[in-house]
Design a protein around this motif. Structure first.
Motif, short mmCIF file in Angstrom:
data_model
loop_
_atom_site.label_atom_id
_atom_site.label_comp_id
_atom_site.label_asym_id
_atom_site.label_seq_id
_atom_site.Cartn_x
_atom_site.Cartn_y
_atom_site.Cartn_z
N ILE A 153 15.94 -2.32 10.18
CA ILE A 153 16.92 -1.74 9.16
C ILE A 153 16.36 -2.33 7.79
CG2 ILE A 153 19.12 -1.97 8.44
CD1 ILE A 153 20.14 -2.65 11.02
N CYS A 154 16.11 -1.14 6.89
CA CYS A 154 15.46 -1.27 5.90
C CYS A 154 16.24 -0.60 4.42
CB CYS A 154 14.07 -0.58 5.62
SG CYS A 154 13.00 -1.49 7.06
N VAL A 155 16.07 -1.13 3.50
CA VAL A 155 16.64 -0.23 2.16
C VAL A 155 15.66 0.85 1.83
CG1 VAL A 155 17.29 -0.68 0.00
CG2 VAL A 155 17.87 -2.41 1.63
N ILE A 156 16.20 1.81 1.79
CA ILE A 156 15.65 3.10 1.19
C ILE A 156 15.32 2.90 -0.46
CG2 ILE A 156 17.45 4.59 1.12
CD1 ILE A 156 15.83 6.89 1.90
N ASN A 157 14.39 3.33 -0.99
CA ASN A 157 14.20 3.40 -2.18
C ASN A 157 14.31 4.77 -2.85
OD1 ASN A 157 11.93 4.93 -1.87
ND2 ASN A 157 10.27 3.12 -2.34
N ASP A 158 14.19 4.86 -4.12
CA ASP A 158 14.66 6.06 -4.72
C ASP A 158 13.34 7.48 -4.35
OD1 ASP A 158 16.77 5.15 -5.92
OD2 ASP A 158 15.58 4.58 -7.94
N HIS A 159 12.46 6.79 -4.35
CA HIS A 159 11.20 7.89 -4.01
C HIS A 159 11.59 8.33 -2.46
CE1 HIS A 159 7.53 8.97 -1.99
NE2 HIS A 159 7.25 9.39 -3.16
N GLY A 160 12.15 7.44 -1.76
CA GLY A 160 12.59 7.84 -0.23
C GLY A 160 13.47 9.12 -0.39
N LYS A 161 14.66 8.62 -1.19
CA LYS A 161 15.74 9.43 -1.20
C LYS A 161 15.50 10.89 -2.01
CE LYS A 161 19.26 5.79 -1.91
NZ LYS A 161 20.25 5.33 -2.85
N THR A 162 14.47 11.04 -2.77
CA THR A 162 13.96 12.12 -3.44
C THR A 162 13.22 12.93 -2.62
OG1 THR A 162 14.27 11.29 -5.75
CG2 THR A 162 12.90 13.15 -5.39
N LYS A 163 12.47 12.35 -1.68
CA LYS A 163 11.56 12.77 -0.86
C LYS A 163 12.08 13.70 0.08
CE LYS A 163 7.67 11.53 2.23
NZ LYS A 163 6.71 10.53 2.74
N TYR A 164 13.31 13.12 0.82
CA TYR A 164 13.69 13.90 2.00
C TYR A 164 15.35 14.23 1.58
CZ TYR A 164 10.33 11.02 4.56
OH TYR A 164 9.30 10.74 5.20
#
Length: 221
Positions: free
Chosen positions: A208-219
Motif C-alpha cells: 500500500i503506497c501513497v501516489i504522487n502528483d505525477h502519478g495522478k496526472t499520468k493516469y
C-alpha cells in the motif's frame, strides 16, 4: 494499528514493485508482509467471535478482492486446524463512489444477486472491503456509502452483520462509521496498491503506497 500523521513511510528503494510505476509513487505506507500478518490476526479475531454461526462473506469489489481472498484463506486455515468446521459462502457486490481522486454524490451498488439466501438464516455476515472508498473527501465522517450498503443488506434480515476493513482513514470529523474489525488506521491520504486503484491502475502493486502528483496526472481520465 494506528499510523501517525507524521509517519514518513518506507523508501521505495527498500522494496520491489512494478517498474511501470517508477516515478508515480511517494513512498510505501504499509509493506505487503505487514498486511498479510495483520490480516491473519483479523481472521483469528473473527473466528473467536462468531461462535457456532456460519459465515456469509460479502466481498466489495474491486478494491476489496485481495483483502477478502486473504482473509477468507486465513479463516479456512484456522477452521482446518480446529475441532469446529466453519462453513463459508461468498458473494460479491461492487461500489462506485469516486472519479479520479474525487468522490461522487451518487453511489452505485452492483451485483449481490444472491443475497436473498440470507433471509431467515442463521448466519454471520462479514462485509469485506477497504474503507478507502467510504472515507474520501465529502464522504469522510458520514459513512454514507457504508450506510447505503448496510441498509441494502438488512432488507434480507440476516441474523448478524459484521464489517471487516483493511483500512480506516483518520479525519477530524468524529461522526464517521467504524467497522467491527479493521487492520490499520491511516492518515487522510490517497493510497493505492493491494487491489486499491487509481482509475484501474496500481491494483497489481502488492504494497500500500501513497501516489504522487505525477502519478495522478499520468493516469487521470
Amino acid at each position: 494499528i494506528q499510523i501517525s500523521d507524521n509517519w514518513p513511510g518506507y523508501s521505495l528503494d527498500l522494496f520491489t514493485y512494478p517498474q511501470h510505476y517508477y516515478g508515480d509513487l511517494e513512498y510505501v505506507l504499509i509493506p505487503h508482509g505487514i498486511i498479510v500478518d495483520r490480516t491473519e490476526r483479523l481472521a483469528k479475531d473473527i473466528v473467536q467471535d462468531i461462535g457456532d454461526n456460519d459465515i456469509v462473506v460479502l466481498c466489495v469489489l474491486k478494491g476489496g478482492y485481495k483483502f477478502c481472498a486473504d482473509l477468507v484463506e486465513h479463516i479456512k486455515n484456522l477452521s482446518r486446524n480446529s475441532e469446529r468446521f466453519i462453513s463459508m459462502k461468498v458473494d460479491f457486490v461492487r461500489l462506485k463512489s469516486y472519479h479520479n481522486d474525487q468522490s461522487m454524490q451518487d453511489m452505485q451498488i452492483m451485483g449481490g444477486d444472491d443475497l436473498s439466501k440470507l433471509t431467515g438464516k442463521v448466519s454471520f455476515l462479514c462485509v469485506l472491503l477497504t474503507l478507502f472508498f467510504l472515507f474520501y473527501k465529502d464522504i469522510v465522517g458520514t459513512g454514507r456509502t457504508m450506510k447505503v450498503l448496510l441498509n441494502n443488506i438488512e432488507k434480507y434480515k440476516p441474523k448478524m452483520i459484521k464489517v471487516a476493513s483493511l483500512l480506516v482513514k483518520r479525519t477530524s470529523r468524529p461522526d464517521g462509521y467504524r467497522p467491527d474489525y479493521y487492520g490499520f488506521e491511516i492518515p487522510d491520504l490517497f493510497v493505492v496498491g493491494y487491489a486499491l486503484d487509481y482509475n484501474e491502475h496500481f491494483r497489481d502493486l502488492n504494497h500500500i503506497c501513497v501516489i504522487n502528483d505525477h502519478g495522478k496526472t499520468k493516469y487521470r481520465v
